[in-house]
Design an enzyme around this catalytic site. Structure first.
Site, PDB file in Angstrom:
ATOM      1  CB  ALA A 184      -2.366  -6.563  -5.555  1.00 16.04           C
ATOM      2  N   GLY A 185      -4.287  -4.398  -4.321  1.00 16.05           N
ATOM      3  CA  GLY A 185      -5.326  -3.405  -4.624  1.00 16.05           C
ATOM      4  C   GLY A 185      -4.625  -2.122  -4.993  1.00 16.05           C
ATOM      5  CG  HIS A 186      -1.532  -2.091  -7.356  1.00 17.56           C
ATOM      6  ND1 HIS A 186      -0.630  -2.713  -8.177  1.00 17.56           N
ATOM      7  CD2 HIS A 186      -1.203  -2.472  -6.094  1.00 17.56           C
ATOM      8  CE1 HIS A 186       0.200  -3.439  -7.442  1.00 17.56           C
ATOM      9  NE2 HIS A 186      -0.133  -3.315  -6.181  1.00 17.56           N
ATOM     10  CB  THR A 187      -5.812   3.143  -5.303  1.00 14.65           C
ATOM     11  OG1 THR A 187      -6.210   2.086  -4.433  1.00 14.65           O
ATOM     12  CG2 THR A 187      -6.925   4.159  -5.436  1.00 14.65           C
ATOM     13  CB  SER A 221       3.294  10.974  -4.817  1.00 16.60           C
ATOM     14  OG  SER A 221       1.906  11.071  -4.906  1.00 16.60           O
ATOM     15  CB  VAL A 222       2.540  16.689  -3.449  1.00 17.64           C
ATOM     16  CG1 VAL A 222       4.010  16.742  -3.089  1.00 17.64           C
ATOM     17  CG2 VAL A 222       2.325  17.173  -4.896  1.00 17.64           C
ATOM     18  CG  ASP A 273      -1.788  -1.248   1.281  1.00 29.00           C
ATOM     19  OD1 ASP A 273      -2.266  -1.690   0.234  1.00 29.00           O
ATOM     20  OD2 ASP A 273      -1.904  -1.800   2.391  1.00 29.00           O
ATOM     21  CD  GLU A 274       4.799  -0.383  -0.243  1.00 29.21           C
ATOM     22  OE1 GLU A 274       4.017  -0.704  -1.167  1.00 29.21           O
ATOM     23  OE2 GLU A 274       5.417  -1.219   0.442  1.00 29.21           O
ATOM     24  N   GLY A 275       1.501   3.028  -2.581  1.00 31.04           N
ATOM     25  CA  GLY A 275       1.104   3.931  -3.673  1.00 31.04           C
ATOM     26  C   GLY A 275       1.779   3.531  -4.978  1.00 31.04           C
ATOM     27  CE  LYS A 276       3.201  -2.329  -4.466  1.00 26.62           C
ATOM     28  NZ  LYS A 276       2.748  -2.067  -3.093  1.00 26.62           N
ATOM     29  CD  GLN A 288       0.970  -8.745  -2.541  1.00 27.04           C
ATOM     30  OE1 GLN A 288       1.749  -9.385  -3.204  1.00 27.04           O
ATOM     31  NE2 GLN A 288      -0.265  -8.545  -2.952  1.00 27.04           N
ATOM     32  N   PRO A 331      -9.436  -1.178   8.104  1.00 27.55           N
ATOM     33  CG  PRO A 331     -10.216  -0.512  10.195  1.00 27.55           C
ATOM     34  CD  PRO A 331     -10.346  -1.583   9.173  1.00 27.55           C
TER      35      PRO A 331
HETATM   36  P1  IMP Z   1      -2.382 -12.793   1.725  1.00 27.14           P
HETATM   37  O1  IMP Z   1      -1.485 -12.202   0.715  1.00 27.14           O
HETATM   38  O2  IMP Z   1      -3.857 -12.594   1.407  1.00 27.14           O
HETATM   39  O3  IMP Z   1      -2.051 -14.219   2.041  1.00 27.14           O
HETATM   40  O4  IMP Z   1      -2.163 -12.002   3.108  1.00 27.14           O
HETATM   41  C1  IMP Z   1      -0.954 -12.095   3.870  1.00 27.14           C
HETATM   42  C2  IMP Z   1      -0.592 -10.735   4.467  1.00 27.14           C
HETATM   43  O5  IMP Z   1      -0.251  -9.843   3.414  1.00 27.14           O
HETATM   44  C3  IMP Z   1      -1.732 -10.061   5.221  1.00 27.14           C
HETATM   45  O6  IMP Z   1      -1.186  -9.327   6.303  1.00 27.14           O
HETATM   46  C4  IMP Z   1      -2.330  -9.111   4.214  1.00 27.14           C
HETATM   47  O7  IMP Z   1      -2.984  -8.027   4.816  1.00 27.14           O
HETATM   48  C5  IMP Z   1      -1.064  -8.665   3.506  1.00 27.14           C
HETATM   49  N1  IMP Z   1      -1.307  -8.217   2.137  1.00 27.14           N
HETATM   50  C6  IMP Z   1      -1.544  -8.979   1.048  1.00 27.14           C
HETATM   51  N2  IMP Z   1      -1.684  -8.220  -0.046  1.00 27.14           N
HETATM   52  C7  IMP Z   1      -1.513  -6.959   0.340  1.00 27.14           C
HETATM   53  C8  IMP Z   1      -1.512  -5.717  -0.355  1.00 27.14           C
HETATM   54  O8  IMP Z   1      -1.683  -5.623  -1.580  1.00 27.14           O
HETATM   55  N3  IMP Z   1      -1.284  -4.610   0.404  1.00 27.14           N
HETATM   56  C9  IMP Z   1      -1.042  -4.685   1.734  1.00 27.14           C
HETATM   57  N4  IMP Z   1      -1.036  -5.812   2.423  1.00 27.14           N
HETATM   58  C10 IMP Z   1      -1.268  -6.944   1.729  1.00 27.14           C
END
Ligand code: IMP
Length: 428
Positions: free
Chosen positions: A39-42, A411-412, A13-16, A222, A302
């Site tokens: 992953a959730g890249h915004t 990034s600002v 979640d660094e903002g990649k 990640q 959160p």
């Molecule tokens: P998993 O990847 O679903 O097995 O989760 C293992 C750990 O990695 C957990 O603490 C998740 O919250 C964390 N995690 C997995 N994917 C992400 C991501 O894209 N961003 C931040 N944390 C992640």
């Protein structure tokens, strides 16, 4: 030709996503090489928000090729949902833009169920997307790959063999309901029909691209501290998130990589369980969460928030061979009177300047802070480095000294334009 790998230097979640989106302008290909729909890249584009779980963040540019590499574990249902949404919003009109590796492993419904059920025992705080169980099958050599789905008989055989084991495990050990073969089989054949046009020998395509001198951007998911080997084990994800895995996860030789760009948030966050020495469980942490919108892009959980930890970022710099860093979400710190940076850990009366391997030591680490004056003003409009207030520049300089790398992108704000680029890794 240039190959640039983007990796997270913290706990994800660094903002990649934003940085990948920004640099895609200069790239011909964007490649995901590990992870999956955890992953959730915004990306925010002219006020419109996009969250990508599987599709590489370069998809918003017309004509750019996006590859889901062999190192990814692919959930076809999530991918189809993502494709549908993008098309409905008027993007991704050309199907030639997306390519899925034949060698990527599939996530099946039993992976997700096992992941969620096992959380009751191990409490890692996973995203519940089946990532760990799918990689386990890959390593156990019983995984089902995208290419296996294309051969109906082979798929039938593999699914039958897997289901026998999985149902026993689900029922006997995890006390869950079993799966019916026909349900999964039919559903996945439908997925095959819908995704067939994207399935390619992506390694060969990438080799051809290298030969033609194309620019390739590798999009890590990640962060380094979630890496299976180099993170806070066992509170990590199930893949290698470090730059070295871009080669294995896409099939390109290490000799082709030119630059590794690390992405670091101006403070630290983490979702799920595990050590986090600079975590703030007070109103300062809450302020970061609110200002930074720190809620998981995949799960909505959160995020835990805390001060910038130079020890972990320095670890990431070394493991990945990072010389250039994109520092993100600087604007979130706009209103803070004082800003702290963790420069080392106090552990049992001793001072440590590197990350420990022992989990108990990790958990007892107390941060040693340096305190700096905040800049207390809006920086979102800053277009150049000199537009930043003196204290913001001081903060960046101190981070550079501590992590031994140059901050080349700042990034600002969440929009593409709200970025100061001091050096473009593609050299443009
Ligand atoms: P998993 O990847 O679903 O097995 O989760 C293992 C750990 O990695 C957990 O603490 C998740 O919250 C964390 N995690 C997995 N994917 C992400 C991501 O894209 N961003 C931040 N944390 C992640």
């Amino acid at each position: 030709m240039a190959c640039v790998v983007i990796v997270g230097t913290q706990w994800g979640d660094e903002g990649k996503g934003k940085i990948v989106d920004l640099l895609t302008r200069n790239a011909d290909f964007v490649v995901r090489f590990q992870g999956g729909s955890n992953a959730g890249h915004t990306i925010v584009l002219r006020g419109e928000k996009f969250i990508f779980h599987l599709i590489p963040s370069g998809i918003l540019y017309r004509g750019k090729k996006c590859i889901i590499g062999n190192g990814v574990v692919l959930d076809p249902e999530v991918l189809l949902e993502e494709i549908k949404e993008l098309k409905e919003r008027g993007y991704f009109k050309d199907d030639q833009q997306l390519m899925i590796s034949e060698e990527a492993h599939l996530i099946l419904p039993y992976h997700r169920k096992i992941d969620v059920a096992r959380e009751r025992i191990f409490k890692i705080g996973t995203t519940g997307r089946g990532i760990g169980p799918a990689y386990e099958d890959k390593v156990a050599r019983c995984g089902i790959r995208v290419i296996d789905l294309m051969d109906e008989e082979l798929f039938r055989e593999k699914l039958e063999a897997n289901l026998l084991q999985k149902n026993t495990y689900l029922v006997e050990v995890l006390k869950e309901e079993p799966f019916r073969f026909s349900e999964i089989f039919e559903t996945y054949l439908r997925f095959r029909d819908l995704l067939g046009k994207y399935i390619k020998d992506t390694t060969r395509i990438l080799h051809e691209a290298l030969h033609q001198g194309k620019h390739i951007l590798f999009e890590g998911a990640q962060g380094t501290l979630l890496d299976l080997d180099h993170g806070t084990y066992p509170y990590v994800t199930a893949s290698n998130t470090v730059a070295g895995n871009a080669c294995a996860g896409a099939g390109v030789p290490p000799t082709e990589i030119d630059t590794i760009l690390g992405v670091a948030k101006a403070y630290t966050t983490r979702v799920g369980e595990g050590p986090f020495p600079t975590e703030l469980r007070d109103e300062v942490g809450e302020k970061m969460r609110q200002r930074g919108g720190e809620y998981g892009a995949t799960t909505g959980r959160p995020r835990r928030c805390g001060w910038f930890d130079a020890v972990i970022v320095n670890h990431a710099i070394r493991i990945n061979g990072i010389r250039e860093v994109a520092l993100t979400k600087m604007d979130v710190l706009n209103e803070f009177e004082k800003i702290k940076i963790c420069v080392g850990y106090q552990i049992d009366g001793k001072v440590l300047y590197h990350v420990p391997s022992n989990l108990r030591i990790w958990q007892s680490a107390k941060p040693i802070y340096e305190e700096m004056e905040g800049w207390k003003g809006e920086i979102r409009g800053a277009k150049q480095y000199r537009d930043l207030p003196l204290n913001a520049r001081r903060y960046i300089k101190r981070i550079e000294e501590l992590i031994q790398a140059r901050v080349t992108i700042i990034s600002v704000g969440s929009e593409r334009e709200e970025t100061i680029i001091l050096k473009n890794p593609f050299g443009k």
